[in-house]
Design a protein around this motif. Structure first.
Motif, PDB file in Angstrom:
ATOM      1  N   ARG A 147      -4.429  -0.481 -19.659  1.00 14.70           N
ATOM      2  CA  ARG A 147      -4.380  -1.791 -19.029  1.00 14.70           C
ATOM      3  C   ARG A 147      -5.559  -2.650 -19.468  1.00 14.70           C
ATOM      4  O   ARG A 147      -5.421  -3.845 -19.716  1.00 14.70           O
TER       5      ARG A 147
ATOM      6  N   TYR B 142       7.252  -1.704 -22.182  1.00 18.54           N
ATOM      7  CA  TYR B 142       7.532  -1.139 -20.865  1.00 18.54           C
ATOM      8  C   TYR B 142       6.216  -1.041 -20.125  1.00 18.54           C
ATOM      9  O   TYR B 142       5.317  -0.310 -20.515  1.00 18.54           O
TER      10      TYR B 142
ATOM     11  N   ARG C 118       3.735  -1.936 -16.284  1.00 21.54           N
ATOM     12  CA  ARG C 118       3.689  -1.862 -14.831  1.00 21.54           C
ATOM     13  C   ARG C 118       4.030  -3.207 -14.212  1.00 21.54           C
ATOM     14  O   ARG C 118       3.629  -4.243 -14.697  1.00 21.54           O
ATOM     15  N   HIS C 119       4.725  -3.141 -13.098  1.00 22.13           N
ATOM     16  CA  HIS C 119       5.087  -4.385 -12.442  1.00 22.13           C
ATOM     17  C   HIS C 119       3.983  -4.858 -11.513  1.00 22.13           C
ATOM     18  O   HIS C 119       3.983  -5.980 -11.062  1.00 22.13           O
ATOM     19  N   ASP C 120       3.021  -3.960 -11.233  1.00 23.36           N
ATOM     20  CA  ASP C 120       2.064  -4.273 -10.167  1.00 23.36           C
ATOM     21  C   ASP C 120       0.728  -4.809 -10.680  1.00 23.36           C
ATOM     22  O   ASP C 120      -0.254  -4.806  -9.975  1.00 23.36           O
TER      23      ASP C 120
ATOM     24  N   LYS D 159       0.828  -8.803 -16.827  1.00 26.26           N
ATOM     25  CA  LYS D 159       2.129  -9.427 -17.014  1.00 26.26           C
ATOM     26  C   LYS D 159       1.963 -10.837 -17.588  1.00 26.26           C
ATOM     27  O   LYS D 159       2.610 -11.208 -18.579  1.00 26.26           O
TER      28      LYS D 159
ATOM     29  N   HIS E 227      10.021  -5.047 -20.129  1.00 27.30           N
ATOM     30  CA  HIS E 227      10.645  -4.347 -19.005  1.00 27.30           C
ATOM     31  C   HIS E 227       9.565  -3.764 -18.111  1.00 27.30           C
ATOM     32  O   HIS E 227       8.481  -3.458 -18.579  1.00 27.30           O
ATOM     33  N   PHE E 228       9.919  -3.582 -16.836  1.00 24.71           N
ATOM     34  CA  PHE E 228       8.910  -3.108 -15.901  1.00 24.71           C
ATOM     35  C   PHE E 228       9.305  -1.800 -15.246  1.00 24.71           C
ATOM     36  O   PHE E 228      10.463  -1.589 -14.908  1.00 24.71           O
TER      37      PHE E 228
ATOM     38  N   VAL F  44       9.224   0.462 -11.984  1.00 16.98           N
ATOM     39  CA  VAL F  44       9.227   0.030 -10.603  1.00 16.98           C
ATOM     40  C   VAL F  44       8.747   1.149  -9.703  1.00 16.98           C
ATOM     41  O   VAL F  44       9.329   1.432  -8.671  1.00 16.98           O
ATOM     42  N   GLY F  45       7.667   1.751 -10.129  1.00 15.97           N
ATOM     43  CA  GLY F  45       6.961   2.621  -9.214  1.00 15.97           C
ATOM     44  C   GLY F  45       7.343   4.077  -9.213  1.00 15.97           C
ATOM     45  O   GLY F  45       7.565   4.646  -8.157  1.00 15.97           O
ATOM     46  N   ILE F  46       7.444   4.711 -10.360  1.00 18.78           N
ATOM     47  CA  ILE F  46       7.528   6.160 -10.355  1.00 18.78           C
ATOM     48  C   ILE F  46       6.922   6.687 -11.654  1.00 18.78           C
ATOM     49  O   ILE F  46       7.167   6.170 -12.730  1.00 18.78           O
TER      50      ILE F  46
END
Ligand SMILES: Cc1cc2nc3c(=O)[nH]c(=O)nc-3n(C[C@H](O)[C@H](O)[C@H](O)COP(=O)(O)O)c2cc1C
Ligand code: FES
Lengths: 549, 150
Positions: free
Chosen positions: A226, A255, A257-259, A264, A296-297, A299-301
């Motif tokens: 990141r 691909y 992270r969305h968070d 982003k 693409h994101f 979604v938490g896994i």
């Protein structure tokens, strides 16, 4: 900005950008990385903006909100160019003084510079601070020099010249050969040679092929991908475009992270700019090569960072991994050849193409070349993002860069690779950072999360913690993983509560072996690695928790 | 959020089954949870069977199928935060809010979540409130932070 249509036009543009820039112009690089923002650096940024405006210095002094500088521990971080003066733990109240004293008065403010906790020695410049001095920051050093939203900053530093070289001077085959010669190994966990993977995808039958950036970074304790991608998105994109050209792909995916809103935003801006300048889209730089990228994101896994699971997720399905005999390089997204590499792997590509494999292989060890980004955290004085050449010993990282263990405690172990990694005890601290050497010790580097543990750490508890994490992250598709992890966790939880009983260790070993052999993907296969590693080096702690000591 | 906004999001992706995750993500981030009617509409407009929509919506942890509180509190329990004492911070917040991780309080003021390393490992323990990071938390400091949202 009109599109760039040839290598020559790119160089003209670069000259033009450079001619408009004065390298001696004062600039304030303020870290806007997650760490420093958590410490309130957004307020420092606005304080600088206000102060500069108040004094009408906008034309003379540049302000950049940058990606992570690296030395997160001492944040909020500010670097003043051209002198490269590092101010640490800056508050908004310091700002007027920094502008009047240092930027205008050219005087260093003693209270804001680095002081060595041991010797009391001061260091004002980035090149003198041990944390930075003892690194080799080939990839991450640009973070402080560029504004991630400015493609001009990237171009001014030579950006996209590697792409131009790959397109016009080298061609796909030669690029592939160069990457193979450089022995670039994947930075996302496995250390698999990128060149070989590219070649498989290139040679796989079918017209449609995909290239993907794995920026999922789901491993707890890892934050360097990141830091790099947020701070220098074009470097990763340039690597990706070069790779796509070598492989023969016209469609890429990121691909991520969305968070992380900042990441982003920076990716979106970078993509828009590259399209505008003609580094993406049809007929890139007039070479005839077409390529574009979709984001693409996750979604938490956690498991969606695994290659085949990630590809299912891009298809809009549940991220369930496939058995390994189906190679994604041959049959990945929508069963098309798909080449997946980690953020850092892609980021290495431009410099290899620019400077050559011979230069690159001069850095590192026999079988691990180049530098590695590490996320240094845990019980260590200087946490942050660190970049060192392979071959640097763990001791140098912990003490030379990390400044040792805080609170006068002793070092117990260094843990790599998060929940699928392992720990090495203090006695092995002179081991060099190397994919193979570390794997042999049962502590594969993984993605580069390096967790330092002091003498107070309970290794059984740490292992329990990792398994607890994994029970929630296993996709549940295969039994050995889903049930194996659950049962191991049950036993370990009892042990941690002091209710361990005779035979528990043997039972743990047995389950670990079965889960390791029979699970579908690496999550289950390596879930017991922290357990195996701690049993190898810290068995007495397990025994003690059975005897209830 | 009103239904119109949800409709607009869905309409933008009409007929594109591959956008399923994108649509759900957008609704989640704008509305903080996904009502059942919205899921039904997604299924219908994107041409994806309702069972598949539910499969995705229930699998990924990010999607919430129940209403969320006005403020979303997230306590990082990643490794680094863990060894630096995030459990104590979590315990404190749970007792302050009177809810456990994964729950929303009765007047829909706060939702509490835990887990998932957020990449601030250098400065743990960390909590995030409505997207804003707070570093180096202690139970006492966390209490101060939460007061700001009261
Ligand atoms: C459970 C699991 C999670 C993973 N998560 C990531 C991740 O977050 N980022 C990453 O780059 N690789 C991750 N990997 C490794 C990928 O499967 C893949 O090997 C890697 O992205 C390939 O890139 P590289 O060859 O450049 O390292 C994960 C693997 C497993 C089994
Ligand atoms: S976030 Fe500022 S130095 Fe890392």
């Amino acid at each position: 900005m009109p599109r760039i249509n040839s290598a020559a036009e790119l160089e003209t543009l670069r000259k033009d950008i450079l001619s408009r820039r004065d390298p001696g112009k004062p600039a304030i690089a303020i870290c806007a990385g997650t760490g420093c923002l958590g410490l309130g650096n957004d307020k420092v940024i606005s304080a600088f903006q206000e102060e500069i405006k108040k004094r009408s210095l906008e034309a003379q002094i540049e302000i950049r909100a940058t990606g992570c500088h690296g030395f997160c521990e001492k944040g909020p971080n500010v670097i003043l160019y051209p002198e490269e003066i590092c101010y640490l733990q800056v508050t908004p109240e310091d700002v007027p003084e920094i502008v009047s004293e240092t930027l205008l008065g050219k005087k260093v403010i003693d209270r804001l510079i680095y002081t060595d906790p041991m010797t009391g020695e001061k260091a004002a410049h980035q090149s003198e601070i041990p944390f930075y001095r003892n690194q080799m920051r080939n990839l991450i050093s640009n973070n402080t020099r560029i504004d991630p939203s400015s493609i001009e900053d990237y171009l001014a530093g030579g950006g996209y010249s590697a792409l131009s070289k790959a397109l016009f001077e080298m061609g796909p085959k030669q690029v592939l050969e160069e990457i193979k010669k450089a022995n670039l190994r994947g930075r996302g966990g496995g250390g698999f040679p990128a060149g070989l993977k590219w070649e498989t995808a290139r040679n796989a039958p079918g017209e449609e092929k995909y290239v993907i950036v794995n920026a999922h970074e789901g491993e707890p304790g890892a934050f360097m991908d990141r830091a790099l991608f947020t701070g220098n998105p074009h470097c990763v994109l340039e690597g990706l475009i070069i790779g796509a050209h070598a492989i023969g792909s016209h469609q890429g995916f990121i691909y991520t992270r969305h968070d992380t809103p900042q990441l982003k935003a920076n990716i979106d801006t970078a993509l828009a700019k590259t399209r505008e300048y003609g580094f993406l889209g049809k007929n890139i730089l007039g070479s005839g090569f077409d390529f574009d990228v979709e984001v693409h994101f996750d979604v938490g896994i956690f498991v969606s960072g695994e290659s085949s699971a990630l590809m299912r997720s891009i298809e809009g399905k549940n991220p369930e991994p496939r058995p390994k005999y189906i190679r994604t390089s041959v049959s990945g997204i929508w069963d098309k050849p798909s080449n997946l590499n980690n953020v850092e792997t892609w980021a290495n590509v431009p410099q290899i193409i620019s400077k050559g494999a011979a230069w690159y292989t001069g850095i590192g060890t026999e079988r691990s070349k180049g530098t590695k980004l590490l996320s240094l955290s845990g019980n260590i004085c200087h946490t942050g993002v660190v970049e060192v050449p392979f071959g640097t010993t763990l001791r140098e990282i912990v003490y030379g860069i990390g400044g040792g263990i805080p609170n006068g405690k002793k070092l117990k172990a260094v843990h790599f690779g998060g929940p699928m990694g392992g720990s090495v005890p203090e006695s092995l601290l002179d081991t060099p950072l190397d994919f193979d050497a570390m794997s042999k010790l049962g502590a594969p580097i993984g993605a580069g999360g390096m967790l330092v543990l002091d003498e107070d750490t309970n290794m059984v508890e740490l292992t329990r913690f990792y398994l607890d994490f994994l029970t929630n992250e296993s996709c549940g598709k295969c039994v050995p993983c889903r049930e194996g992890i659950r049962q191991m966790l049950k036993i370990l939880t009892k042990m941690c509560e002091g209710k361990g009983k005779e035979g528990d260790i043997e039972l743990l070993e047995e389950i670990a072996e079965v889960a390791g052999a029979a699970s579908l993907c690496s999550l289950g296969k390596t879930a017991s690695d922290p357990l195996k590693g701690t049993l190898r080096y810290f068995r007495e702690e397990y025994e003690a928790s059975i005897k209830g000591k | 959020m009103d239904n119109d906004t949800i409709d607009q999001i869905i309409d933008r992706h009409e007929g594109r089954a591959g956008s399923l995750i994108h649509v759900l993500m957008e609704i989640q981030s704008k509305n903080h949870w996904i009502p059942r009617e919205a899921l039904a509409k997604v299924s219908q407009k994107l041409g994806v069977p309702f069972t598949r929509v539910m499969q995705i919506a229930t699998f990924y942890k990010t999607f919430s199928l129940t209403p969320q509180g006005h403020h979303e509190v997230h306590v990082c329990t990643g490794t680094s935060c863990h060894i630096r004492g995030s459990q104590r911070v979590l315990d404190k917040i749970q007792s302050l809010l009177g809810i456990r991780a994964g729950e929303t309080d009765s007047n829909s003021k706060f939702s509490l979540a835990k887990g998932n390393c957020l990449g601030c490992c250098t400065l743990g323990p960390e909590i995030v409130v409505d997207g804003r990071h707070y570093a180096r938390m202690t139970p006492e400091k966390a209490e101060e932070v939460l007061k700001k949202y009261n």
